[in-house]
Design an enzyme around this catalytic site. Structure first.
Site, PDB file in Angstrom:
ATOM      1  N   GLU A   1     -10.184  -4.530   0.839  1.00  0.00           N
ATOM      2  CA  GLU A   1      -9.860  -5.451  -0.249  1.00  0.00           C
ATOM      3  C   GLU A   1     -10.357  -6.880  -0.014  1.00  0.00           C
ATOM      4  O   GLU A   1      -9.560  -7.822   0.092  1.00  0.00           O
ATOM      5  CB  GLU A   1      -8.346  -5.416  -0.509  1.00  0.00           C
ATOM      6  CG  GLU A   1      -7.881  -4.030  -0.934  1.00  0.00           C
ATOM      7  CD  GLU A   1      -6.404  -3.953  -1.291  1.00  0.00           C
ATOM      8  OE1 GLU A   1      -5.686  -4.955  -1.095  1.00  0.00           O
ATOM      9  OE2 GLU A   1      -5.978  -2.884  -1.781  1.00  0.00           O
TER      10      GLU A   1
ATOM     11  N   GLU B   1      -7.474   4.122  -1.448  1.00  0.00           N
ATOM     12  CA  GLU B   1      -6.047   3.799  -1.565  1.00  0.00           C
ATOM     13  C   GLU B   1      -5.577   4.126  -2.970  1.00  0.00           C
ATOM     14  O   GLU B   1      -6.212   3.763  -3.967  1.00  0.00           O
ATOM     15  CB  GLU B   1      -5.757   2.316  -1.279  1.00  0.00           C
ATOM     16  CG  GLU B   1      -5.711   1.958   0.184  1.00  0.00           C
ATOM     17  CD  GLU B   1      -5.163   0.557   0.426  1.00  0.00           C
ATOM     18  OE1 GLU B   1      -4.349   0.080  -0.406  1.00  0.00           O
ATOM     19  OE2 GLU B   1      -5.545  -0.063   1.424  1.00  0.00           O
TER      20      GLU B   1
END
Length: 770
Positions: A247, A497
């Site tokens: 991220e 994820e």
């Protein structure tokens, strides 16, 4: 040279038998974000700032415990592990000082993962940069290298850090993610990705801070990769690839006006400063700002508040001893002053903002910066450096490329970066459920469609009814996957994820054992994954120490599919409930907290465990009892199955030909698979499907195939007892339908008796041939 265990063929993963491999994965583990010594989950303040003197040896779990965790995950049908590690775990002691004890521990755990037959890819994990900026990832010294003082973050609100929050139990849910739009993260990510463009005075050891941070990070990853390669038995055999960075975030790069909240900043919660207000707060000035709460349709303004640091600065003081870590900071980079003031963005004498558009354009080209421009220029520059570091050690490594979350992927299709060994690895969460911690089966929102401007009004993005919600999730994931192909080229897509919060509805499930909301949410997410055309996923997450009180022990999150306070799924839906689970096994302790048996079941049997003797070991008390949970009885005395019926589900393992579609209808317990085959399957090379015994007990399975014959058996596959359907079919379009036992979702039966667990019962099952 032996064929690779897993290779990429265009948009498909294939094994050494040229079968398509569908990766069913799990993140291991959520508690790898914080150290073992001292043990510092995010709710603990003690020793927090002693960040140089820590150890992560024992993360994600100890070598002895690994057997139970891996066998459990194997029995649940997982084939892929996204292995969580942090830069801090490798290089916490200081620049260039690697913790080789942790590296050796990691190699030992990876060897065990190999014994259990997992595919593993390594994830250098970060959330909002570091534990010291409210998340996980980078070592503490990187914060000091950027000229920031982490001890001043609470007063200046440069970061909301759980470890330093006055009342840890009241830390606002999901506020940690807003740290991306607070001073510390904005400064550090700007420096990491684009320091040469926007902070040219930030020179340390003769390098701009951008190169200094990136070089140390990729060198740490290269060091780990080299040690794994030197181990001699892990490359390709278990470690199939590496992810770029979890991220990534642009920091301030591309903000057109730092005096306002940018329209693309969708997450606001609590006191929400503009970038300019964050800069002022960091220099000790008081600011009045809006406060926000998160509602069903996103953030809404809830009032205003005054934040007053009372002169305390988030920057290192001018008299700070900068010699501790051995670096030499350039004299033009002055401590005790805001780095942006030093670059002429504002004047500290009268707090005048001079260049509100300082980050709006590329200083080199003069072009306006948006997130897409940032991704293609600065993120890709970092990605190339990271890839070069890994492939210098692992030439055949599969690179999992993760661009900024839900942003447009890098435009690399047809370029040198369009590497055939690349995987597009996006993330997706149902934001409404994640932020509200409630499963709303009546309506949800097409967030991805809104972000891509597909609706003339947000009202049209609302989806009504559970069927529409499930289809909306599927369509969002399909659109994300297609966008990856359009921009990056013909590559596999793995959602690395995706997950749900378990502490929904004020922890209602923990008080009652009723996980029906979690089951519905988990099933909706898997329905979306199965229907999206993705090549696999890694569910977030598995946390070995999760409990009902503190969840994943990190920032109030509670997404682990396992908890020491819950029961494991029994083999049969009609079995009596299983005994309470410890961190690595099944405890014989009583659930009654007043019972003498609650915590006194102990054994001194410390014989080694392996996949080969796991069955015998499970019957000994040495693996049946560990530390008890200290969870309060109100939320710990009614354990449930943690919606396991929704994530322990059938899936293709390896298919001869190509998968056209597959899916599991949980409500009707029906699995379907459609293939297109150029060759016929044989007994030696067949199509394999994982069938969990809970849904498909051996005496209650109905199978329909378009051609050929099939067998079903419970196999000891690398130490994990799993039921596999093997199908020998003809060429052409082929279909498979398997029907099992319908069950009620999300609930468990009474607790009057204790039954053998899932693993133990599997050994009692036999084989069915048709």
């Amino acid at each position: 040279m032996a064929p690779l265990r897993l290779r990429i063929d265009g948009r498909t993963f294939r094994d050494s038998n040229n079968r398509e491999v569908t990766l069913r994965g799990i993140n291991v583990a959520g508690d790898a974000k914080f150290p073992t010594s001292p043990n510092l989950p995010s709710q603990k303040p003690e020793h927090f700032y002693e960040g140089d003197d820590v150890s992560f040896v024992g993360r994600p779990f100890s070598v002895d415990e690994a057997h139970l965790h891996f066998s459990r995950l194997k029995s649940w049908g997982y084939t892929l592990i996204r292995y969580i590690f942090t830069w801090e775990a490798i290089e916490h002691a200081g620049p260039g000082r690697y913790d080789d004890d942790w590296v050796q521990h990691t190699i030992q755990v990876l060897r065990l993962a190999k014994d259990y037959g997992f595919y593993v890819f390594m994830d250098p994990h970060q959330d909002v940069w570091s534990r010291f900026t409210g998340g996980s990832g980078a070592p503490m010294w990187t914060v000091y290298a950027c000229g920031l003082n982490p001890r001043a973050f609470p007063a200046t609100e440069a970061a909301w850090v759980h470890n330093t929050y006055p009342k840890p139990a009241e830390y606002p849910k999901m506020i940690w993610a807003t740290n991306y739009s607070r001073l510390a993260c904005q400064v550090i990510f700007t420096m990491f990705f684009a320091g040469k463009a926007f902070a040219p005075k930030a020179i340390i050891d003769g390098k701009n801070i951008q190169d200094y941070l990136q070089d140390h990070f990729v060198s740490a990853c290269r060091h780990l990769a080299r040690r794994i390669q030197e181990a001699g038995d892990l490359e390709d055999g278990v470690v199939i690839g590496w992810e770029s960075m979890n991220e990534p975030n642009r920091g301030l790069v591309g903000l057109q006006d730092i005096s306002v909240i940018p329209s693309e900043q969708k997450l606001q919660k609590g006191p929400s400063p503009t970038a300019w207000q964050a800069i002022l707060l960091g220099s000790g000035r008081s600011c009045e700002m809006n406060t926000w709460e998160f509602g069903g349709l996103g953030p809404y303004r809830s009032g205003t508040t005054l934040v007053d640091p009372k002169g305390e600065m988030a920057w290192l003081p001018a008299d700070y001893d900068d010699s501790k870590y051995g670096w030499k900071r350039d004299p033009n980079w002055k401590l005790g002053e805001c780095i942006w003031a030093q670059h002429g963005l504002w004047t500290q004498s009268n707090d005048e903002l001079l260049k509100k558009d300082y980050f709006a354009k590329d200083p080199e080209s003069g072009r306006k910066i948006d997130y897409e421009y940032f991704t293609n220029k600065w993120f890709m520059s970092y990605y190339r450096k990271h890839k070069e570091a890994i492939t210098s050690v692992y030439p055949s490594a599969i690179m999992f490329c993760q661009a900024p979350v839900l942003e447009i992927p890098p435009s690399i299709k047809g370029t040198e970066d369009d590497d055939p060994n690349l995987v597009f690895s996006p993330h997706y969460y149902d934001g409404v459920t994640l932020m509200m911690k409630k499963w709303n089966r009546y309506w949800n929102v097409d967030v991805f469609g809104l972000l891509r401007g597909r609706y003339i009004s947000p009202a049209f993005a609302i989806k009504i009814g559970e069927t529409a919600i499930r289809n909306c999730f599927r369509d969002q994931l399909s659109a994300i996957r297609k966008e990856g192909i359009d921009y990056m080229g013909n590559h596999p897509c793995v959602f690395t994820e995706i997950g749900i919060p378990y502490d929904m509805d004020d922890k209602y499930a923990y008080k009652t054992g009723d996980y029906s909301s979690q089951s519905s949410a988990m099933d909706a997410n898997h329905f979306a994954l199965e229907g999206s055309g993705a090549n696999g996923y890694a569910l977030w997450t598995y946390t070995a120490m999760n409990n009902h009180e503190w969840g994943d022990l990190w920032n109030g999150e509670d997404l682990s599919i396992f908890s020491v306070d819950d029961k494991l799924l029994p083999l049969s839906p009609n079995s009596e409930p299983q005994r309470r689970q410890s961190a690595i096994g099944t405890t014989t302790s009583s659930d009654d907290r007043s019972s003498p048996a609650f915590s006194k079941s102990r054994s001194n049997n410390d014989s080694p465990v392996s996949p080969r003797n796991l069955k015998e070991t499970l019957s000994t008390t040495s693996m049946l009892s560990l530390e008890r949970s200290n969870t309060p009885a109100e939320i710990g005395s009614n354990p449930g199955y943690r919606a396991a019926e929704a994530f322990v589900r059938p899936s293709p393992i390896a298919t001869l030909g190509s998968v056209i579609s597959y899916g599991f209808d949980l409500r009707n317990c029906t699995f379907t698979l459609l293939l297109e085959c150029t060759d016929a399957a044989t007994e030696e090379v067949s199509t394999e499907v994982f069938l969990p015994v809970y849904h498909f007990p051996k005496d209650n399975i109905a199978v329909e195939v378009s051609s050929g014959k099939w067998t079903i058996g419970v196999d000891d596959v690398n130490g994990g007892m799993i039921q596999i359907l093997r199908w020998q079919h003809e060429k052409g379009t082929q279909s498979l339908t398997v029907k099992g036992v319908k069950t009620r979702q999300g609930t468990s039966r009474g607790r009057e008796e204790e039954a053998p667990g899932y693993l133990q019962q599997c050994w009692q099952s036999g084989c069915t041939i048709m």
